[in-house]
Write an enzyme that holds these catalytic residues in place. Structure first.
Site, mmCIF file in Angstrom:
data_model
loop_
_atom_site.group_PDB
_atom_site.id
_atom_site.type_symbol
_atom_site.label_atom_id
_atom_site.label_comp_id
_atom_site.label_asym_id
_atom_site.label_seq_id
_atom_site.Cartn_x
_atom_site.Cartn_y
_atom_site.Cartn_z
ATOM 1 N N HIS A 333 58.662 56.977 43.936
ATOM 2 C CA HIS A 333 57.653 56.613 44.570
ATOM 3 C C HIS A 333 56.295 57.286 43.629
ATOM 4 O O HIS A 333 55.402 56.522 43.347
ATOM 5 C CB HIS A 333 57.619 57.363 45.872
ATOM 6 C CG HIS A 333 56.217 57.271 46.546
ATOM 7 N ND1 HIS A 333 55.845 56.476 47.564
ATOM 8 C CD2 HIS A 333 54.793 57.945 46.515
ATOM 9 C CE1 HIS A 333 54.592 56.762 48.239
ATOM 10 N NE2 HIS A 333 54.053 57.553 47.200
ATOM 11 N N GLU A 334 56.374 58.449 43.078
ATOM 12 C CA GLU A 334 55.176 58.991 42.427
ATOM 13 C C GLU A 334 55.210 58.224 40.987
ATOM 14 O O GLU A 334 54.079 58.004 40.656
ATOM 15 C CB GLU A 334 55.541 60.673 42.164
ATOM 16 C CG GLU A 334 55.762 61.348 43.289
ATOM 17 C CD GLU A 334 54.683 61.153 44.307
ATOM 18 O OE1 GLU A 334 53.522 60.826 44.072
ATOM 19 O OE2 GLU A 334 54.892 61.514 45.656
ATOM 20 N N HIS A 337 53.504 55.116 41.064
ATOM 21 C CA HIS A 337 51.828 55.229 41.177
ATOM 22 C C HIS A 337 51.404 54.881 39.489
ATOM 23 O O HIS A 337 50.222 54.329 39.589
ATOM 24 C CB HIS A 337 51.393 56.534 41.636
ATOM 25 C CG HIS A 337 51.319 56.527 43.167
ATOM 26 N ND1 HIS A 337 50.713 55.659 43.992
ATOM 27 C CD2 HIS A 337 52.120 57.275 43.952
ATOM 28 C CE1 HIS A 337 51.159 56.034 45.325
ATOM 29 N NE2 HIS A 337 51.667 57.072 45.381
ATOM 30 N N TYR A 348 42.715 53.273 45.224
ATOM 31 C CA TYR A 348 43.153 54.168 46.511
ATOM 32 C C TYR A 348 42.246 54.443 47.696
ATOM 33 O O TYR A 348 42.102 55.565 47.927
ATOM 34 C CB TYR A 348 43.772 55.487 45.945
ATOM 35 C CG TYR A 348 44.942 56.240 46.424
ATOM 36 C CD1 TYR A 348 46.124 55.243 46.581
ATOM 37 C CD2 TYR A 348 44.898 57.597 46.832
ATOM 38 C CE1 TYR A 348 47.371 56.091 47.159
ATOM 39 C CE2 TYR A 348 45.937 58.171 47.532
ATOM 40 C CZ TYR A 348 46.999 57.242 47.389
ATOM 41 O OH TYR A 348 48.215 58.076 48.111
ATOM 42 N N GLU A 357 49.900 52.577 48.189
ATOM 43 C CA GLU A 357 51.127 53.293 48.626
ATOM 44 C C GLU A 357 52.571 52.521 49.125
ATOM 45 O O GLU A 357 53.648 52.857 48.789
ATOM 46 C CB GLU A 357 50.683 54.059 49.934
ATOM 47 C CG GLU A 357 50.036 55.361 49.813
ATOM 48 C CD GLU A 357 51.036 56.299 49.132
ATOM 49 O OE1 GLU A 357 52.089 56.588 49.752
ATOM 50 O OE2 GLU A 357 50.454 57.057 48.182
ATOM 51 N N ASP A 419 44.410 56.263 57.016
ATOM 52 C CA ASP A 419 44.731 56.823 55.825
ATOM 53 C C ASP A 419 45.583 55.822 55.258
ATOM 54 O O ASP A 419 46.570 55.106 55.581
ATOM 55 C CB ASP A 419 45.690 58.020 56.353
ATOM 56 C CG ASP A 419 45.988 58.910 55.133
ATOM 57 O OD1 ASP A 419 47.309 58.461 54.394
ATOM 58 O OD2 ASP A 419 45.617 59.855 54.758
ATOM 59 N N HIS A 421 48.477 56.133 53.570
ATOM 60 C CA HIS A 421 49.976 56.415 53.909
ATOM 61 C C HIS A 421 50.516 55.677 55.205
ATOM 62 O O HIS A 421 51.669 55.554 55.239
ATOM 63 C CB HIS A 421 50.133 57.860 53.916
ATOM 64 C CG HIS A 421 49.898 58.596 52.667
ATOM 65 N ND1 HIS A 421 48.734 59.170 52.485
ATOM 66 C CD2 HIS A 421 50.656 58.819 51.559
ATOM 67 C CE1 HIS A 421 48.782 59.741 51.415
ATOM 68 N NE2 HIS A 421 49.905 59.718 50.629
#
Length: 519
Positions: A333-334, A337, A348, A357, A419, A421
């Site tokens: 996931h990270e 990005h 973002y 996301e 948000d 997420h």
């Protein structure tokens, strides 16, 4: 948030794709039995990509003239993707009178012959901005002068970056864009997206290490020199590079500081291998260079994050410093990005932030399936191994995102106000529907039951094809300001390129978007 703007997006080929994990601050390309579609991105070495970028930059003035850009506008090549059939997709950033244009990015699609097939633009607005004013109203020291074109009428503006730390310990790089003449805030987003060894989550795994003197260091020479560092509960700096005397790392528990390093290094390696083996991408930025990982960030820090500014991933140790957030899907996931930043650059904030996301969740899932690790088999759950909620439940669910109590299952007009997420939910849901279809199903022992907005039935095409479509859409058709409607068009273009506009795959993409109320 960024408002929706118009785009131009043409299907080509056979038809003629920095954030914390938590909201609190928190197989072959198409399956071995099937031929690889001609429109699949070509596997490119770092040197081949560098050559294409260099050639494209040399041709940038001619491309600007062909696009009808003004005399003050210049194109700067950000990335080049070449398909197996010779189609080239050149991604440009733009300057105006020497100033960077935020929202000015575009992708030019060209046939093997060099003929331009189409262009995808973040904004279709004409640039005619007075850049002469030396005084910017309310501009703090250090703010940079820019042209803002991501929403509304293009205008002279300034961008300020404020560095701070959130209450939970997550660093923040808050970008604020303000109109130069009125002092009105135009946009805001955060730049922090949130040998062998015994890992905590993935069992006994192989990690890339390098001989150093009489011992070894956790540097993966086969994957761009990726390094893994120990912050030792600090919150700044790079940390100390992990070393070991016998090249056997960690003990599978948090009693050994190297265990978290094993998980982080393994996750980074599997993510690198996934992008290279499935999509032909050499490294996160496509340039063959490794990122780096930092573990043991802060004290009782329950999060993980990616920073473009350091090109690195950072992991906390969780509650009581006993639950590091270093599981495979978290690492993927990270790192994704970083892929998004190097390609579409999805801002973002607003709907584009939710898509940013979701892209990280989508490829986290794809990496997990590709890794084929029996200790952590592929599933459509995000963060299921790290027990972030303390009750054994995952962080997010792709089959029905609302199961987390905050994410939306379907698109709605106010989605961009949530948000990122949680506004990622509908795109995650789209990916599940495209991969597996609607209704009840069991995959690798996990039961799912995915609904649709209108009660329609969606038949999945399999994750192998779904991931190819999203990756092509991300790297060739999405731009910095892509919203959900644009993402639908981008994936339809990608599916059309890969499988044909009259294919079952194209119809499935259309049906999956309808299933989340995007049509």
């Amino acid at each position: 948030m960024l408002s929706r703007i118009s785009k131009t997006s043409l299907a080509v080929g056979t038809a003629v794709a920095s954030a914390a994990l938590l909201a609190s601050g928190l197989a072959g390309p198409a399956g071995a039995a099937e031929p690889v579609p001609a429109a699949t991105p070509l596997k490119m070495t770092a040197s081949l990509r560098a050559g294409l970028v260099q050639d494209a930059q040399a041709d940038a003035p001619a491309a600007a003239r062909q696009l009808g850009l003004g005399a003050k506008e210049k194109l700067v090549v950000k990335d080049v993707v070449k398909d197996r059939d010779g189609t080239v997709h050149t991604r440009y950033e733009r300057t105006y009178d020497g100033l960077p244009v935020i929202g000015g990015d575009l992708v030019v699609h060209s046939a093997k012959s060099g003929k331009q097939l189409g262009v995808t633009k973040a904004s279709s607005a004409k640039l005619a901005v007075d850049t002469a004013p030396a005084t910017l109203k309310g501009a703090p020291e250090g703010a940079r002068k820019i042209v803002w074109a991501a929403s509304g009428t293009p205008s002279l503006a300034y961008e300020a970056v404020t560095h701070s730390v959130k209450k939970d310990g997550t660093p923040s790089e808050l970008h604020t864009v303000t109109d130069a003449s009125s002092g009105k805030r135009l946009a805001r987003w955060d730049g922090v997206h949130t040998g062998t060894g015994e890992s905590q989550f993935s069992g006994t795994v192989t990690v890339g290490s390098t001989k150093s003197g009489s011992g070894y260091e956790l540097t993966d020479a086969e994957r761009g020199g990726h390094k893994t560092y120990d912050l030792k509960n600090g919150t700044s700096g790079t940390g100390t590079l992990f070393t070991d005397a016998d090249d056997t790392w960690g003990d599978g528990t948090t009693n050994d500081a190297a265990t978290a390093a094993v998980d982080a290094a393994y996750g980074a390696a599997e993510t690198w291998d996934y992008y290279e083996e499935v999509h032909g991408r050499s490294g996160i930025a496509g340039d063959g260079k490794g990122a780096y990982s930092r573990v043991h960030y802060g004290n009782n820090y329950v999060n993980a994050f990616w920073q473009d500014s350091c090109f690195c991933m950072t992991y906390g140790d969780g509650a009581g410093n006993k639950a590091p957030l270093t599981a495979l899907d978290v690492a993927a996931h990270e790192m994704t990005h970083g892929v998004t930043a190097a390609t579409a650059g999805l801002v973002y904030s607003g709907e584009s932030g939710g898509l940013n996301e979701a892209t990280s969740d989508i490829f986290a899932t794809a990496v997990e399936f590709h890794a084929g690790n029996a200790e952590d088999p592929g599933d459509y759950l995000i963060g299921e191994k790290i027990d972030i909620n303390g009750d054994g439940s995952p962080l997010r669910y792709q089959d029905k995102p609302s199961r987390d109590g905050a994410s939306d299952d379907y698109w709605s007009a106010g989605l961009g106000n949530k948000d990122v997420h949680y506004s990622s939910g509908p795109a995650n849901h789209f990916f599940y529907l495209l991969s597996e279809g609607s209704g009840a199903k069991t995959v690798n022992g996990v039961s799912y039951d995915s609904p649709t907005f209108d009660g329609s039935k969606v038949t999945g095409i399999g994750i192998d094809k779904a991931e190819q479509i999203w990756f092509k859409a991300l790297t060739e058709y999405m731009t910095s300001t892509t919203d959900y409607a644009d993402a639908r068009e981008a994936t339809l273009s990608a599916a059309g390129d890969l499988y044909g506009a009259d294919s079952d795959e194209y119809a499935a993409v259309d049906a999956a978007w309808a299933g989340i109320n995007v049509s």
